[in-house]
Design a protein around this motif. Structure first.
Motif, PDB file in Angstrom:
ATOM      1  N   UNK A 296     -32.901 -49.951 -20.445  1.00 26.32           N
ATOM      2  CA  UNK A 296     -34.139 -50.684 -20.170  1.00 26.32           C
ATOM      3  C   UNK A 296     -35.191 -49.739 -19.606  1.00 26.32           C
ATOM      4  N   UNK A 297     -34.787 -48.893 -18.669  1.00 25.31           N
ATOM      5  CA  UNK A 297     -35.750 -47.993 -18.043  1.00 25.31           C
ATOM      6  C   UNK A 297     -36.252 -46.939 -19.027  1.00 25.31           C
ATOM      7  N   UNK A 298     -35.405 -46.497 -19.948  1.00 20.07           N
ATOM      8  CA  UNK A 298     -35.879 -45.572 -20.985  1.00 20.07           C
ATOM      9  C   UNK A 298     -36.980 -46.228 -21.814  1.00 20.07           C
ATOM     10  N   UNK A 299     -36.792 -47.497 -22.144  1.00 16.24           N
ATOM     11  CA  UNK A 299     -37.805 -48.206 -22.926  1.00 16.24           C
ATOM     12  C   UNK A 299     -39.101 -48.353 -22.141  1.00 16.24           C
ATOM     13  N   UNK A 300     -38.986 -48.596 -20.845  1.00 18.97           N
ATOM     14  CA  UNK A 300     -40.184 -48.696 -20.004  1.00 18.97           C
ATOM     15  C   UNK A 300     -40.955 -47.379 -20.021  1.00 18.97           C
ATOM     16  N   UNK A 301     -40.246 -46.265 -19.881  1.00 19.48           N
ATOM     17  CA  UNK A 301     -40.890 -44.949 -19.895  1.00 19.48           C
ATOM     18  C   UNK A 301     -41.618 -44.726 -21.214  1.00 19.48           C
ATOM     19  N   UNK A 302     -40.971 -45.093 -22.314  1.00 16.30           N
ATOM     20  CA  UNK A 302     -41.577 -44.865 -23.635  1.00 16.30           C
ATOM     21  C   UNK A 302     -42.804 -45.750 -23.846  1.00 16.30           C
ATOM     22  N   UNK A 303     -42.757 -46.975 -23.345  1.00 16.47           N
ATOM     23  CA  UNK A 303     -43.887 -47.891 -23.526  1.00 16.47           C
ATOM     24  C   UNK A 303     -45.050 -47.586 -22.583  1.00 16.47           C
ATOM     25  N   UNK A 304     -44.734 -46.951 -21.451  1.00 18.93           N
ATOM     26  CA  UNK A 304     -45.767 -46.698 -20.439  1.00 18.93           C
ATOM     27  C   UNK A 304     -45.699 -45.243 -19.982  1.00 18.93           C
ATOM     28  N   UNK A 305     -46.061 -44.318 -20.855  1.00 17.44           N
ATOM     29  CA  UNK A 305     -45.975 -42.890 -20.511  1.00 17.44           C
ATOM     30  C   UNK A 305     -46.842 -42.557 -19.300  1.00 17.44           C
ATOM     31  N   UNK A 306     -46.269 -41.710 -18.441  1.00 17.27           N
ATOM     32  CA  UNK A 306     -47.000 -41.255 -17.266  1.00 17.27           C
ATOM     33  C   UNK A 306     -46.960 -42.198 -16.082  1.00 17.27           C
ATOM     34  N   UNK A 307     -46.289 -43.362 -16.204  1.00 20.14           N
ATOM     35  CA  UNK A 307     -46.303 -44.357 -15.121  1.00 20.14           C
ATOM     36  C   UNK A 307     -45.068 -44.296 -14.225  1.00 20.14           C
ATOM     37  N   UNK A 308     -43.994 -43.633 -14.682  1.00 16.62           N
ATOM     38  CA  UNK A 308     -42.741 -43.636 -13.932  1.00 16.62           C
ATOM     39  C   UNK A 308     -42.522 -42.271 -13.287  1.00 16.62           C
TER      40      UNK A 308
END
Length: 377
Positions: A296-308
């Protein structure tokens, strides 16, 4: 199968509602109870959520309570009587009044635009009054039934937000072992459940960050049902873990399509809402290797680059799950986001200090609490 399941569930819901109304007519129903949930918002938009139920008499958590008493309270949480069609009034401190009706599961949700905001409580929290105006017949309307919903608004100088899982990340549930999980979930209360060693101090240090203002917001995303809200909120308070909105899942079958009921879909949806609500705030993600947090967190990183900024995954000591996390960690190297598989909170705190999330001076406090938790276990 789905139409038959839906038909069967609709029949069961209608029968349960009819029985609840009959008990109300006979004066056999428990008093009504307003349950506001901690939620979140911005200076321009407040999100208020809660539920109207009958009060089943679940008292304060008691460390001496028997397993039978804890099991009985758990049954009461899920044997809830929801009040549909009640008139609720939501009143922020600007003096405005917002009427709303409870839905078929007793929930009320409202997005409102405040004219002004009061001074926050503990840097982050804004109170909103919720009052019952009229219960639907045959339920009696108790005089003056009201409660306070607390809405979190991150201040402009917050350094980052923290999104954390709960089960097997903050609180021990043994989700990878069904028998142990059932024993923990059903037979323990908020006082007898155990936090992971040192997690409270580590989270307090993340909330402090490096400006020392205790204003970095926490959000807890879990697939636990809303019926467990009181237990989870009490657990955070009793263990000195920073409070935050608990973004849980509805247990009602009629609301759960195949997609909506998915653990992965629920958590991803809630995290996406947070990142969209606070577009200028970076985030730290914390989970465990027992379920799908790494994916899930990998998908979040990919959808929101630079936010994590960083990702911490607690190792549940299963080789197959650890291997999956390591694979995801390698995948994220190209995204310049480090996912760390940690054995304990001290390891996470050391990394957080090395990357500038907390002060190096905070590490001994985490070590001391971890040692204290080990003695008290």
């Amino acid at each position: 199968m789905l139409p038959f399941r839906d038909t069967l569930h609709t029949w069961a819901e209608n029968a349960d509602e009819s029985l609840t109304r009959l008990r109300a007519r006979l004066g056999l129903l428990h008093p009504l109870q307003l349950v506001p949930y901690r939620s979140y918002g911005t200076p321009e938009r407040l999100y208020v959520k809660g539920r109207l139920l009958t009060d089943k008499g679940i008292g304060e958590p008691d460390p001496t309570a028997s397993r039978w008493n804890n099991l009985l309270n758990m049954y009461r949480r899920f044997d809830s009587n929801e009040i549909t069609g009640a008139q609720i009034s939501i009143r922020p401190t600007d003096g405005s009044d917002h009427p709303i009706l409870t839905d078929e599961e007793g929930y009320f949700t409202l997005n409102l635009t405040p004219k002004t905001l009061p001074t926050p409580v503990d840097f982050l929290w804004y109170p909103v009054e919720v009052a019952l105006q009229q219960a639907p017949p045959p339920f009696p309307t108790p005089h003056g039934l009201r409660a306070t919903a607390m809405v979190l608004i991150p201040p402009p100088d917050a350094e980052y937000g923290i999104i954390s899982d709960l089960d097997d990340t903050v609180i021990e549930t043994s989700a990878t072992n069904l028998l142990r999980m059932a024993r923990t979930v059903l037979l323990r209360n908020a006082r007898s459940r155990l936090p992971f060693k040192g997690v409270a101090e580590f989270y307090r240090q993340l909330q402090l960050g490096r400006n020392g203002k205790r204003n970095n917001p926490f959000f807890y995303v879990s697939s636990s049902p809303w019926n467990l809200y009181d237990l989870l909120d009490d657990f955070l308070e009793l263990n000195g873990i920073p409070p935050g909105p608990l973004l849980l899942r509805d247990a009602a079958l009629k609301r759960q399509t195949a997609a909506a009921s998915s653990h992965h879909t629920h958590k991803l949806h809630e995290i996406e809402n947070l990142l969209l609500t606070y577009p200028l705030l970076p985030f730290v993600l914390i989970g465990d290797s027992g379920q799908e947090d790494a994916n899930i967190y990998r998908e979040v990183v990919r959808r929101h680059p630079g936010r994590i900024l960083s990702i911490y995954i607690r190792d549940v000591n299963r080789a197959d799950r650890a291997a999956l996390v390591e694979q995801v960690r390698e995948d994220l190297r190209g995204d310049k986001v480090e996912m760390l598989l940690v054995q304990d909170t001290v390891q996470a705190a050391e990394h957080a200090a090395a990357t500038g999330l907390i002060f190096h001076e905070a590490i001994p406090a985490v070590e001391q609490e971890k040692a204290k938790d080990e003695v008290e276990e």
